[in-house]
Design a protein around this motif. Sequence first.
Motif, mmCIF file in Angstrom:
data_model
loop_
_atom_site.group_PDB
_atom_site.id
_atom_site.type_symbol
_atom_site.label_atom_id
_atom_site.label_comp_id
_atom_site.label_asym_id
_atom_site.label_seq_id
_atom_site.Cartn_x
_atom_site.Cartn_y
_atom_site.Cartn_z
ATOM 1 N N SER A 1 4.838 -0.880 4.937
ATOM 2 C CA SER A 1 5.638 0.266 5.384
ATOM 3 C C SER A 1 4.743 1.472 5.636
ATOM 4 O O SER A 1 3.668 1.603 5.039
ATOM 5 C CB SER A 1 6.690 0.605 4.324
ATOM 6 N N ALA B 1 12.491 0.962 4.933
ATOM 7 C CA ALA B 1 11.200 0.516 5.504
ATOM 8 C C ALA B 1 10.486 -0.414 4.527
ATOM 9 O O ALA B 1 9.965 -1.466 4.903
ATOM 10 C CB ALA B 1 10.315 1.726 5.834
ATOM 11 N N ALA C 1 9.669 -4.403 4.956
ATOM 12 C CA ALA C 1 8.322 -4.966 4.799
ATOM 13 C C ALA C 1 8.363 -6.136 3.815
ATOM 14 O O ALA C 1 7.758 -7.190 4.045
ATOM 15 C CB ALA C 1 7.349 -3.879 4.321
ATOM 16 N N VAL D 1 5.763 -1.133 9.533
ATOM 17 C CA VAL D 1 7.205 -0.857 9.469
ATOM 18 C C VAL D 1 7.382 0.631 9.182
ATOM 19 O O VAL D 1 7.056 1.107 8.084
ATOM 20 C CB VAL D 1 7.894 -1.683 8.364
ATOM 21 N N VAL E 1 7.806 -2.140 13.750
ATOM 22 C CA VAL E 1 9.226 -2.039 13.428
ATOM 23 C C VAL E 1 9.534 -0.607 12.995
ATOM 24 O O VAL E 1 8.698 0.036 12.342
ATOM 25 C CB VAL E 1 9.574 -3.042 12.296
#
Length: 408
Positions: A94, A78, A82, A132, A38
């Motif tokens: 993250s 981020a 997470a 992430v 992500v």
Amino acid sequence: MVDIVMKFGGTSVADAARIRASAELVASEAARGQSVAVVVSAMAGETDRLIALAEQFGGGLGEDETDTVLATGEQISAALMALALRERGLKARSFQAWQSAIFVDGPPGDARISGFLTEAVEASADAGVIPVFAGFQGIDTERRVRTLGRGGTDLSAVAIAAALNARCDIYTDVDGVYTTDPRIEPKARRIDAISHDEMLELAAQGAKVLQTRSAEMAKARNVPLRVLSSFAKPGEARGTSVLDAGGIAERRIVSGVAYTRDQARIILLGASDNPAIAAEIFGALADVNIGVDMIVQGRARDAGTVNIEFSVDRRELGRAMTVMEDAHGDAREIIHETDLAKVSVVGLGLNRRADVARILFRALGSKGIDVKVIATSEIRISALIANDAVEQAVRALHSAYGLDGEGG
Ligand code: ADP
Ligand code: ASP
Ligand code: MG
């Protein structure tokens, strides 16, 4: 191994509810057995707020400490993403730029990605812990954090997808790439599939749904992209696929209309008709990295002289005029005009159509919109017009080139 890089823009992580809705989309891909990574932007409005904060201390865009301030926006989202994934029972962590080892060079505020050591991230994904990434940032050779320019999380996502050999899904607040900005023209139609070339040109001409440099990298590295709405329920997003031209069944002449506000033009009157002069002027602008567009040179009234004019981003006007003080060749006078915008019609088939310019002039003329400069290339035709006519011009061109759909 990572199958899909899912990028969420500012509105997709704007608050707790939006972060949770985006986390649900991630969970749904993971439940289908996809290995995902992500990438997130700062929460909507956060980057502007941080810019204003830095400005209070004289920290403008392009300064190293401003970059350090700006990068915090993505650091927060981020980590929140997470946490939201963990809330759903998934494993996630993250990665800030220095942890994900995304290296950049170039100036603060406009850095370029130069490398990405994928080991830590791949190890995380392979262990079932969703990485992430804080988008929009990298670290330079002195390990200072640098940002990638506005909209730069798109670039982070595409670069990460390219390095991981993954597909890239860009989740945003519209359900795909439209024939023009749907906020300006309700009759805009969603495009099912678009080539990298068309996407790049639309982005470069102002369609901010994808940052230009990300579209450039997607094309160069042939990264398959999709643009989707994060407001759709999992599995229901329709979206737009951005592909190699070969993968697109539908062939169309015009793909869309894009616009860029806040342009300026500079006109040098009565320079001698000598290519070395134009080379000097544009060379000096290039040396300080000022992008120049829509160059026109025409004979002036005095024999043997020409007028040279070109457009620049309004924010660059001050710098460009300073450069012109030294590098104006032998021009008699330099004038400039602001409050301009550029509207562009983009399409791979434009060069096959003899009447593109006529359609443009008629469409804008019928609305009383004055065309100051016009420029054409194989795949676009652009006109410089008054800033306050831009919305009307976009709608007129959208209709004149046969792009209007049912909406509105
Ligand atoms: P994000 O925060 O997700 O990165 P952006 O605001 O940068 O989102 O980009 C999405 C916006 O791009 C849309 O809300 C839309 O107004 C605008 N846009 C401009 N041109 C287009 C287009 N041709 N198709 C779709 N959206 C467009
Ligand atoms: N947060 C950054 C910006 O607002 C980067 C991004 O959203 O892509 O420009
Ligand atoms: Mg964006």
